[in-house]
Design a protein around this motif. Structure first.
Motif, short mmCIF file in Angstrom:
data_model
loop_
_atom_site.label_atom_id
_atom_site.label_comp_id
_atom_site.label_asym_id
_atom_site.label_seq_id
_atom_site.Cartn_x
_atom_site.Cartn_y
_atom_site.Cartn_z
N LEU A 24 0.85 -1.19 0.00
CA LEU A 24 0.00 0.00 0.00
C LEU A 24 0.88 1.24 0.00
O LEU A 24 1.89 1.28 0.70
CB LEU A 24 -0.89 0.03 1.26
CG LEU A 24 -1.87 -1.13 1.44
CD1 LEU A 24 -2.47 -1.10 2.84
CD2 LEU A 24 -2.97 -1.06 0.40
N ALA A 25 0.51 2.23 -0.81
CA ALA A 25 1.26 3.49 -0.82
C ALA A 25 0.26 4.65 -0.80
O ALA A 25 -0.77 4.59 -1.46
CB ALA A 25 2.13 3.57 -2.07
N GLY A 26 0.56 5.67 -0.02
CA GLY A 26 -0.32 6.83 0.08
C GLY A 26 -0.24 7.70 -1.16
O GLY A 26 0.72 7.63 -1.93
N ARG A 27 -1.28 8.53 -1.34
CA ARG A 27 -1.30 9.40 -2.52
C ARG A 27 -0.15 10.39 -2.52
O ARG A 27 0.39 10.75 -3.55
CB ARG A 27 -2.63 10.17 -2.57
CG ARG A 27 -3.74 9.41 -3.23
CD ARG A 27 -4.87 10.35 -3.59
NE ARG A 27 -5.27 11.18 -2.47
CZ ARG A 27 -5.59 12.46 -2.57
NH1 ARG A 27 -5.55 13.06 -3.73
NH2 ARG A 27 -5.96 13.14 -1.51
N ALA A 28 0.24 10.83 -1.31
CA ALA A 28 1.27 11.86 -1.19
C ALA A 28 2.64 11.34 -1.61
O ALA A 28 3.55 12.12 -1.91
CB ALA A 28 1.32 12.38 0.24
N THR A 29 2.80 10.01 -1.65
CA THR A 29 4.09 9.41 -1.97
C THR A 29 4.47 9.60 -3.44
O THR A 29 5.63 9.55 -3.79
CB THR A 29 4.07 7.89 -1.65
OG1 THR A 29 3.37 7.70 -0.43
CG2 THR A 29 5.46 7.34 -1.51
N GLY A 30 3.49 9.81 -4.29
CA GLY A 30 3.76 9.93 -5.71
C GLY A 30 3.73 8.57 -6.38
O GLY A 30 3.22 7.61 -5.82
N ASP A 31 4.28 8.49 -7.59
CA ASP A 31 4.20 7.27 -8.38
C ASP A 31 5.29 6.29 -7.95
O ASP A 31 6.47 6.54 -8.14
CB ASP A 31 4.35 7.62 -9.87
CG ASP A 31 4.03 6.42 -10.75
OD1 ASP A 31 3.61 5.38 -10.20
OD2 ASP A 31 4.20 6.54 -11.97
N VAL A 32 4.88 5.16 -7.38
CA VAL A 32 5.85 4.17 -6.94
C VAL A 32 5.72 2.87 -7.74
O VAL A 32 6.21 1.83 -7.33
CB VAL A 32 5.72 3.86 -5.42
CG1 VAL A 32 6.11 5.06 -4.59
CG2 VAL A 32 4.30 3.42 -5.08
N THR A 33 5.06 2.95 -8.90
CA THR A 33 4.80 1.76 -9.71
C THR A 33 6.08 0.98 -10.02
O THR A 33 6.13 -0.25 -9.87
CB THR A 33 4.12 2.16 -11.04
OG1 THR A 33 3.05 3.06 -10.73
CG2 THR A 33 3.55 0.95 -11.75
N ALA A 34 7.13 1.70 -10.42
CA ALA A 34 8.39 1.04 -10.79
C ALA A 34 9.01 0.36 -9.57
O ALA A 34 9.53 -0.76 -9.67
CB ALA A 34 9.35 2.05 -11.38
N LEU A 35 8.92 1.04 -8.44
CA LEU A 35 9.48 0.48 -7.20
C LEU A 35 8.74 -0.81 -6.81
O LEU A 35 9.36 -1.82 -6.47
CB LEU A 35 9.33 1.52 -6.08
CG LEU A 35 10.15 1.32 -4.82
CD1 LEU A 35 11.62 1.26 -5.14
CD2 LEU A 35 9.86 2.43 -3.82
N VAL A 36 7.42 -0.78 -6.90
CA VAL A 36 6.62 -1.96 -6.54
C VAL A 36 6.91 -3.09 -7.53
O VAL A 36 6.99 -4.26 -7.15
CB VAL A 36 5.11 -1.63 -6.51
CG1 VAL A 36 4.29 -2.88 -6.26
CG2 VAL A 36 4.83 -0.58 -5.45
N GLN A 39 -2.46 0.45 -4.47
CA GLN A 39 -2.62 -0.89 -3.87
C GLN A 39 -2.16 -1.96 -4.86
O GLN A 39 -2.56 -1.94 -6.01
CB GLN A 39 -4.09 -1.16 -3.53
CG GLN A 39 -4.76 -0.12 -2.65
CD GLN A 39 -6.27 -0.33 -2.62
OE1 GLN A 39 -6.75 -1.36 -2.17
NE2 GLN A 39 -7.01 0.64 -3.13
N TRP A 40 -1.35 -2.89 -4.36
CA TRP A 40 -0.86 -3.98 -5.20
C TRP A 40 -0.84 -5.29 -4.41
O TRP A 40 -0.74 -5.28 -3.18
CB TRP A 40 0.58 -3.73 -5.68
CG TRP A 40 0.74 -2.54 -6.54
CD1 TRP A 40 0.75 -2.49 -7.90
CD2 TRP A 40 0.96 -1.17 -6.12
NE1 TRP A 40 0.95 -1.20 -8.35
CE2 TRP A 40 1.08 -0.38 -7.28
CE3 TRP A 40 1.07 -0.55 -4.87
CZ2 TRP A 40 1.29 1.00 -7.23
CZ3 TRP A 40 1.27 0.83 -4.82
CH2 TRP A 40 1.38 1.57 -5.99
N PHE A 41 -0.88 -6.40 -5.15
CA PHE A 41 -0.52 -7.71 -4.60
C PHE A 41 0.68 -8.21 -5.37
O PHE A 41 0.69 -8.17 -6.60
CB PHE A 41 -1.67 -8.71 -4.72
CG PHE A 41 -2.71 -8.56 -3.65
CD1 PHE A 41 -2.40 -8.80 -2.32
CD2 PHE A 41 -4.00 -8.17 -3.96
CE1 PHE A 41 -3.35 -8.66 -1.32
CE2 PHE A 41 -4.96 -8.02 -2.97
CZ PHE A 41 -4.64 -8.27 -1.64
#
Lengths: 90, 190
Positions: free
Chosen positions: B43-55, B73-75
């Protein structure tokens, strides 16, 4: 009631996936606003005919709170946006 | 003192298995309980920005191991059981930009495949599973009947379903019922 809601995150989904909270236009009174204001906030609701903005929760999908604008007469959905996108808490 | 012994058993260990339904060799559906390896909820908050690559980097490298569930949100799933060391290493990779917890004890993966698998799943969900709309790698959190589940396409005729452990056997039985017209082979966990 409208049967397909276009969730901004998930696309068109059936209403069974959502939980309706009710009127999105109600603002929470100040803590010291008095019993009448709090009674109205907690219990009193309009039953509008026509366009209506409501909070819907996509419970069985993305689990985001949405603001759905729909017509209570024709069942048309005018818009569905994330509640956070409009600056409201969610 | 222990009042009873805790047994570690697969959620689908007692589920129905074998061949069911009509005999249509070319259209048979295969239902398979996948290994209960890891199911990381990120789970990542909206304020964190785009973390798609990190996930995406948290996956085990296999296709479709990282599945978006909604905004932030990811699994992240895989067949391998993760040790405490593996988990700590992945948490370090996230570097505080999100939170992560292994849900493998609470969520179960079921693979379903066959040429008519879309027709089977369409009996339970309203999501458009047509290959053009829902290509391999696409995920959708939805209802199958009354059971909440994450559907992911893993191939042209293959899907994976992630479901809460307590609902797994009910969903398994329903998937068998939904597949009867094509015939179905239900394979229990190894």
């Amino acid at each position: 009631m409208a049967s397909l809601i276009a969730c901004p995150h998930c696309g068109p989904r059936p209403k069974e996936e959502f939980t309706v909270r009710g009127d999105a236009g109600i603002t929470r009174p100040e803590p010291d606003a008095g019993a009448d204001a709090w009674h109205a906030y907690v219990y009193l609701r309009d039953n509008p005919r026509g366009r209506h903005r409501e909070h819907w929760h996509h419970t069985s999908g993305c689990r985001r709170w949405l603001i759905v604008e729909r017509d209570t007469v024709t069942h048309a959905i005018y818009s569905a946006v994330d509640a956070a996108a409009t600056g409201e808490t969610a | 003192m222990v009042d009873f012994v805790l047994l570690h058993r697969a959620a689908l260990a007692g589920a129905r298995s074998g061949a069911f339904g009509t005999s249509m060799p070319e259209k048979r559906i295969t239902l398979e309980a996948l290994p209960e390896g890891h199911v990381l909820q990120v789970l990542a908050g909206r304020a964190t920005g785009d973390v798609t690559a990190l996930v995406a980097s948290l996956g085990d490298g296999k296709a479709q191991s990282v599945r978006p569930v909604g905004p932030g949100q990811w699994f992240v799933v895989g067949d391998a059981v993760l040790s405490t060391v593996d988990m700590a290493e992945r948490k370090a990779r996230l570097s505080g930009q999100g939170s992560m917890a292994d849900q493998a004890h609470g969520r179960v993966r079921i693979a379903i495949s066959g040429t008519d698998v879309e027709a089977v799943l369409a009996k339970g969900t309203a999501v458009d599973l047509n290959l053009c709309e829902f290509p391999a790698g696409r995920s959708a959190m939805t209802l199958i009947g009354h059971i909440s589940a994450l559907i992911t396409r893993t191939g042209e005729h293959a899907f994976e379903i992630l479901v809460l452990r307590g609902f797994a056997e009910s969903l398994w039985d329903e998937l068998i019922e939904m597949s009867l017209e094509f015939g179905v082979d239900a394979r229990p966990p190894v």
